[in-house]
Structures are given as C-alpha cells and as structure tokens.
Design an enzyme around this catalytic site. Structure first.
Site, PDB file in Angstrom:
ATOM      1  N   GLU A 314       0.816  -1.210   0.000  1.00 16.67           N
ATOM      2  CA  GLU A 314       0.000   0.000   0.000  1.00 16.67           C
ATOM      3  C   GLU A 314       0.855   1.268   0.000  1.00 16.67           C
ATOM      4  O   GLU A 314       0.584   2.239   0.702  1.00 16.67           O
ATOM      5  CB  GLU A 314      -0.959  -0.004   1.183  1.00 16.67           C
ATOM      6  CG  GLU A 314      -1.941  -1.167   1.146  1.00 16.67           C
ATOM      7  CD  GLU A 314      -2.969  -1.124   2.259  1.00 16.67           C
ATOM      8  OE1 GLU A 314      -4.138  -1.442   1.989  1.00 16.67           O
ATOM      9  OE2 GLU A 314      -2.591  -0.770   3.389  1.00 16.67           O
ATOM     10  N   ASP A 388      -8.489  -8.945   3.926  1.00 14.75           N
ATOM     11  CA  ASP A 388      -8.205  -7.824   4.827  1.00 14.75           C
ATOM     12  C   ASP A 388      -9.259  -7.725   5.917  1.00 14.75           C
ATOM     13  O   ASP A 388     -10.121  -6.855   5.857  1.00 14.75           O
ATOM     14  CB  ASP A 388      -8.145  -6.516   4.029  1.00 14.75           C
ATOM     15  CG  ASP A 388      -7.754  -5.316   4.874  1.00 14.75           C
ATOM     16  OD1 ASP A 388      -7.273  -5.512   5.992  1.00 14.75           O
ATOM     17  OD2 ASP A 388      -7.933  -4.176   4.408  1.00 14.75           O
ATOM     18  N   GLU A 416     -12.906  -2.529  11.962  1.00 17.67           N
ATOM     19  CA  GLU A 416     -12.854  -1.714  10.744  1.00 17.67           C
ATOM     20  C   GLU A 416     -13.953  -2.076   9.751  1.00 17.67           C
ATOM     21  O   GLU A 416     -14.494  -1.205   9.072  1.00 17.67           O
ATOM     22  CB  GLU A 416     -11.476  -1.900  10.104  1.00 17.67           C
ATOM     23  CG  GLU A 416     -11.272  -1.179   8.798  1.00 17.67           C
ATOM     24  CD  GLU A 416      -9.885  -1.423   8.230  1.00 17.67           C
ATOM     25  OE1 GLU A 416      -9.621  -0.929   7.114  1.00 17.67           O
ATOM     26  OE2 GLU A 416      -9.059  -2.111   8.885  1.00 17.67           O
TER      27      GLU A 416
END
Length: 723
Positions: A314, A388, A416
């Site tokens: 990332e 993820d 998240e």
C-alpha cells in the site's frame, strides 16, 4: 525481608482498597474494564473471606513486579469482599494466600510443586497446607508468572469459582502476545473508533498519565505481554532520539506488568532521518545505520522487544524498491536486533497495483517461495484471512505452507469492517473459527492454532498480534461490548484452545455480575452478534462491499477507484447472470494454495458451505441452495435475517434495564439503536444494488428498500472516524 511491624507502605494498600471500594459504586462508565472489583453478593463475600485473610508475598518491598501484585491483590480482594487481607511476611494461620517463587520461599520449595514445565510465564494456583495451616499458593518460576497467577486468582473470585480444592496449572501456548496500536504521532488513530490515541506523545516523557498504568494492568490481567506503540504505516520520526525517549518512559511504566515495548519501523528511515541516500538492505552504510540505531534503542529500553514492519505494501517503502526480497529486508533488521535479543515481525499483508493476479493469492505468492530464508529471530505476521479483516474469510493459505518459518497471527480487534465502535459484534467466534481451522498441511489436526503455537513444526519463536481498539474514550473502546473483543483476544492469545462462548460467559460475569438473566441474555446476544453483522453486510462469502476509504456503510456499486482490488465490484463480480468470485481451477485457482484436502472442499460448490460459497464460486442467481431457496432468494433472506437479529439484540438488551447500571445501559441501548438503523441501511442499499444488476424480483414477503439505489449511492461521509 518483611517486618512484623506495619509501616506506612503496609497501610497504604488498605487505604487505597477501601477508597476504591467506596468510590467505584458511584460511577459505572466502563473505565475499569475487567478490573472492576465491585462487591460480590453477600454469599460470595462470606464464601471467600475465610480463605483470603492473609497475603504473603516475600520480596515485594524490593521488586516492582511483586509490589504491583501485592497492590492488585489488596485492591481486588478489598473491592470484591469489602475486606482487605492483612499483608504479612509469614504465614500465621488458615486463610493465607502465598505468592512466591521457589527462590523466594522455603515453603514453596518444601511443597515440591511441579513447576518445571511451566516456563517463565506459567503458574500454579493450589489449595495447600503449610505447617498445619490451610490456604492457597500461587507459585511460578518467575515474577511474571506470579503476576499472571495473581490476576487469575482475582478472576476466580469475579466468576464465583470455588477455591476449596483449587488446582490450576497454566502456561501460555504463545510466546509473544501483542497489541498492535495503529496510533500516529499526532494522536490520530488509523481505524480507531474510540477517540484519540492514549499516548500523549507531545507531553511524554515528562507527563505520565495514570491511564498508562491502568492500561498495563488491564493487559497483564489477560496475559498480554507486549505492545507495538505506533502505526504500521510508520513515521520515521518514531525512531528519532526525541521519540525514543518517550517510548522509554512508557516502557518504564509497563515493565513491572511484564509488558515489553515494540515499535513499527519505517524501512526508509535511514534516508528520511539518517541522511543516507539509500535504504538498500545490502548497503553496508545502511546496515551500520540500523546497527547503531538498535544500540541506541537498547541503551534507553534494555528490554525492547523489536520491530514490526509493513514494507512494499500500500505504498510503504521496502526492500523490493531496491530489487531485494522480503527476506533480505527482514534479515538486515533482524541482524541489528539479534545481539540484544530483539525480533522482527515482518507483515505479509502485501499486494501490488501492477499484479493482475487475484489479490487473495498475492501474499502467498510473495512469501511462500522465501520459506527457510528468514533469520531465526524473524516472524512473518499473517492476517487471519487472505484479503483484509473481512467479517468472514477463509483462513489464510500461508498457514501451514511455510514449515521452515515461524508465522505469527494478526487479528483485528478494532472493527474496521464490522461496524466500527457502534455495532455489537463479538469477535470471539471469528477468532475461534480461524484458530480451529484445519490446514491439513501435515495431515488431519494441523490446525492454524498448532501452526502458530509452534507445535506443528517445532518452532521456538511463536506469537499472535491484535490490532487494538483502544482510544482515549472513557470506556477505552467506544462501547462496553467492544471491551469483550480486547478481552477475548488476550485470553485466546494465552491459550488458542479456549472457547469463545466460555470466555464470553466469563466476561459477562466480570462486567455485569452474576445475575442468571443477565448471563443468559448477554451470552445469547454476544454469540449471535458476529453472524448478524456478516448477514447484513457480507452474506454467503461476499467480501469488501464497504464504501471507499473510510469503510463506513455499504458501497457494492463502487467501481471507479484507481486500483482494481480497491473496488467492491472486483470482489463480488455481480452481473445479470450471477454473483461471486471464481477461485476454482476455472477461475483464479486460489484454492490451489491450500492443502489438497482443503482445496478440494473449497472447490466444491456442495462441500464449501454457504458461509464461503461466493468467496470461492461465481454462481447463477437461480443456483439451488441447500435451504430450498435459489441463490437470489437466499441472499435476500440472509440480509433480512441480519436485520432481524439486530432488532432482537435491541429487544433483548431492553429486558435487562433493571439489572444494569443506568450509564452503561443507556449508552449500549443507544448504540444498539444505531446498529438497527445501519443494519437496515446495509440491507436496503445492498439489495437495491444487486436487484438492479440481477433484474430479479424480491422474494415474496421481503420488503422493498426504503429508498432508491441513487439515494444510497449519493451518501457521502468525508469525516467518518478512523479515516
């Protein structure tokens, strides 16, 4: 040596215990976590008082850890029983609690307790007779073991467990049990939903908030022994002398509680703060810079644990920027730390923008060929699933595929993708689901837990990490039920074989008391909650349907992001003919990364099971499901079921209003109302989109979405928390 004469240091613990007991009842705001120590019911107090009259801890005056144990036991017993034990240097009668290593106590040596197999952190709690007196002994090979044993004794009281014939032997199955804080130097927290970072970097090292000690106490109570202070998307400034002094101040607070400090290291730090022109791990100047930096850190923090590294992921810098492998990068850092006993935890969360392969395959493809090339103080830290932290994923195929390399589990505690701090989603079942998954890497019984605890391949270095959900909110985690996820992570980190339901029951008793109705309803709520979130967010193996960037709310229509694998449409691949990601041999062949027996099951539409069906298969909308419904009908049914469960959680909580203190009840009730509203939003927006793609009519009895698809697509949330 203890004196038989009370001194001020002997009296103060009693004063603090009584003060705590007197004031704690006035406010139940969640701050005390599982260290509430609220008075037991009268029967519980009467049961334990004869067994907890006297506390004997040889050497507590000269040891910060033993002193911490003494203060905790005085505080805990005093709060729970309304009567603090006397603190003395020797056993004087029945009802003693002796806390000692064989080195500190002749009585422990004489008892010849079986301590050899308990290692440095294990402990025994036993009913014992010493010189004719009946009592309880907490024995261990080290002070850290005594610390964990002391907290376990308090947990026995909090859960109303009899001490009459107590005989407990416990040792951690994992060596490193860490929290990963994604906290930044400006006190923002990436994916943090409970306020600012608790680390006041600006005022450290001069101002030491008492909260730091309470943080250490809470973690030690559940067996966590390390903390990574800063974000994996690290700032190089974390390694400058100014910030190392701040980290050292925290390490000093944590040390008596057995907690070591770690730091996320930015791979390009030699360039950004070192003045070098390169960060190439094969460059001699770069190697010298890291060696010198390690020496500097260990002078300040002698028990520094090591580095966590996110590299070539990332946009983060890494060894591949210089044509080097992940192993070469990790080993360079590991060699700098090795003389000091430090470790490198190298994250396997990597995927590349220019790699056209299935994102679920990329970490495996990058790391498995490197098996056996990492130094012996390197661990590869692997997320529980291959994408993820999704509400549900299959276990990561790397587990069991790298027998020569210690793999470290990475779970996410902060939610998240599961409703932030707002939604009730107990993650224990998700952790259990992963840990008990059988990789079949070395035959049946090759569970993920056996991979990470070292027993499958004989690894000495073992560990697990949880991405923390902790912030400056008064209740630490943004809601009372979010605390349970921190708690269950710590308990399963100590022993991955523990069950999610048993831990939930334990947490409820500690958090809300022993009322049977609270226990029954609370347990039902917790155990149903994660599946509810899966149902109204990502049913049947769908994944990554969240909105862009902040991951708040539904966005299954998003298809215009710069990187293909950032788009929800990449994952669900819905069109007029069907939905799902084909990862069989006819598709990306991600199933081939698993052992043959697992691959065969995942590749079979009938054997894979409904929960992961669309993760591995692209199927027509009229595909017949085991329920008798077709795929479209089943998808809508799951969305409806999730919303219905959210409503049920709200109704169940209302039934407990008379049994929960007003502040915690009211906040939880308000959050459950948010969850009901957002569950319906997820359901309506997702169905509106998939209906527009499929052209299918809603099943009979299923309500239309409240708004048009265009309405849901126009929702914007630029200031969502944790961005």
């Amino acid at each position: 040596m203890h004196s038989d004469v009370f001194s001020l240091s002997r009296i103060l613990p009693f004063f603090f215990a009584l003060l705590f007991a007197a004031t704690a009842a006035h406010a139940e705001d969640g701050y005390d976590l599982w260290l509430r120590y609220q008075p037991l019911e009268q029967g519980g107090r009467d049961l334990y008082r004869p067994q907890l009259r006297q506390l004997v801890i040889p050497g507590s005056e000269s040891s910060p850890t033993l002193n911490a144990i003494e203060h905790e036991l005085v505080r805990g017993v005093g709060g729970l029983l309304g009567h603090s034990p006397t603190v003395d240097g020797r056993i004087r009668g029945d009802g003693f609690v002796l806390v000692a290593t064989p080195q500190r106590s002749a009585d422990v040596r004489a008892a010849k307790l079986p301590l050899n197999a308990l290692g440095d952190e294990g402990y025994l709690i036993r009913a014992i007779t010493v010189r004719g007196y009946r009592g309880t002994v907490i024995a261990a090979n080290s002070e850290r073991g005594l610390l964990y044993g002391g907290f376990h004794l308090l947990r026995l009281l909090q859960t109303r467990t009899s001490l009459d014939e107590v005989s407990i032997s416990s040792r951690p199955r994992l060596g490193l049990r860490l929290l990963n804080h994604w906290d930044n130097l400006d006190r923002s927290v990436e994916r943090g939903y409970a306020g600012q970072s608790i680390w006041d970097w600006w005022n450290l090292p001069d101002l030491l908030d008492p909260r730091y000690t309470d943080y250490a106490r809470a973690n030690a109570a559940i067996g966590i022994n390390g903390t990574v202070l800063n974000n994996v998307n690290a700032s190089a400034y974390s390694l400058t002398p100014r910030y190392l002094a701040k980290a050292a101040a925290l390490a000093n607070v944590f040390r008596p509680y057995g907690i070591r400090v770690y730091l996320s290291a930015r791979f390009s730090a030699p360039v950004e703060i070192g003045g070098l022109k390169t960060a190439d791990p094969e460059d001699a100047g770069v190697q010298r810079w890291w060696n010198t930096k390690a020496d500097e850190i260990y002078k300040l923090i002698p028990d520094f644990g090591g580095f966590l590294v996110k590299a070539n992921s990332e946009g983060q810098p890494g060894p591949q920027d210089y044509g080097r492998s992940h192993a070469e990068g990790a080993n360079m850092l590991a060699r700098a730390l090795k003389p000091h006993g430090g470790v490198v935890m190298w994250r396997a969360f990597v995927y590349q923008q220019d790699n056209p392969d299935d994102r679920a395959k990329q970490a495996y493809s990058d790391f498995v060929p490197l098996d056996g090339q990492f130094d012996d103080n390197v661990m590869v830290q692997v997320k529980n699933g291959p994408i993820d932290f999704q509400p549900r994923e299959p276990f990561h195929p790397m587990f069991g595929a790298m027998p020569e390399t210690p793999l470290m589990m990475e779970f996410q505690i902060t939610k998240e993708y599961l409703g932030f701090a707002s939604h009730l989603a107990y993650l224990g079942p998700m952790y259990e689901e992963t840990l008990r998954a059988d990789t079949f890497a070395a035959g049946a019984g090759s569970t993920v837990a056996n991979v990470i605890d070292g027993s499958l391949y004989g690894h000495r270095l073992t560990g697990i990490a949880g991405v923390a959900n902790i912030g400056a909110a008064r209740d630490w985690t943004g809601s009372i039920f979010n605390q349970a996820n921190w708690y269950v992570f710590g308990r399963m980190a100590w022993d991955p074989r523990l069950g999610a339901e048993a831990i939930a029951r334990e947490w409820i008793k500690i958090t809300f008391g022993s009322d049977p109705q609270v226990l029954s309803i609370g347990l039902d709520m917790m155990m149903a909650s994660r599946q509810a979130v899966v149902d109204y967010m990502t049913p049947l193996g769908l994944a990554h349907l969240m909105a862009t960037g902040h991951h708040y709310g539904p966005g299954p229509w998003v298809s215009d992001l710069a990187r293909p694998e950032w788009n929800p449409t990449y994952y669900h691949r819905a069109n007029q003919y069907g939905i799902g990601f084909d990862r069989t041999r006819e598709g990306s062949n991600a199933v081939a990364q698993y052992a043959p027996r697992v691959a065969s099951r995942f590749a079979s539409r009938r054997e894979v099971g409904d929960d992961l069906l669309l993760w591995f298969h692209h199927l027509p909308w009229d595909y017949p499901m085991a329920s008798g419904r077709d795929l479209w009908q089943e998808l809508v049914y799951r969305y409806d079921r999730g919303v219905a469960t959210a409503h049920k959680l709200q109704t169940q909580w209302q039934m407990l209003e008379s049994k929960i203190d007003p502040e915690r009840f009211d906040k939880t009730a308000r959050l459950l109302a948010v969850q009901v509203r957002e569950a319906k939003w997820w359901r309506d927006a997702s169905i509106a989109y998939f209906q527009s793609v499929s052209g299918r009519a809603l099943p009979e009895g299923s309500a239309k979405p409240e708004h048009s698809l265009a309405y849901y697509q126009q929702q914007q949330f630029p200031w969502a928390p944790g961005h």
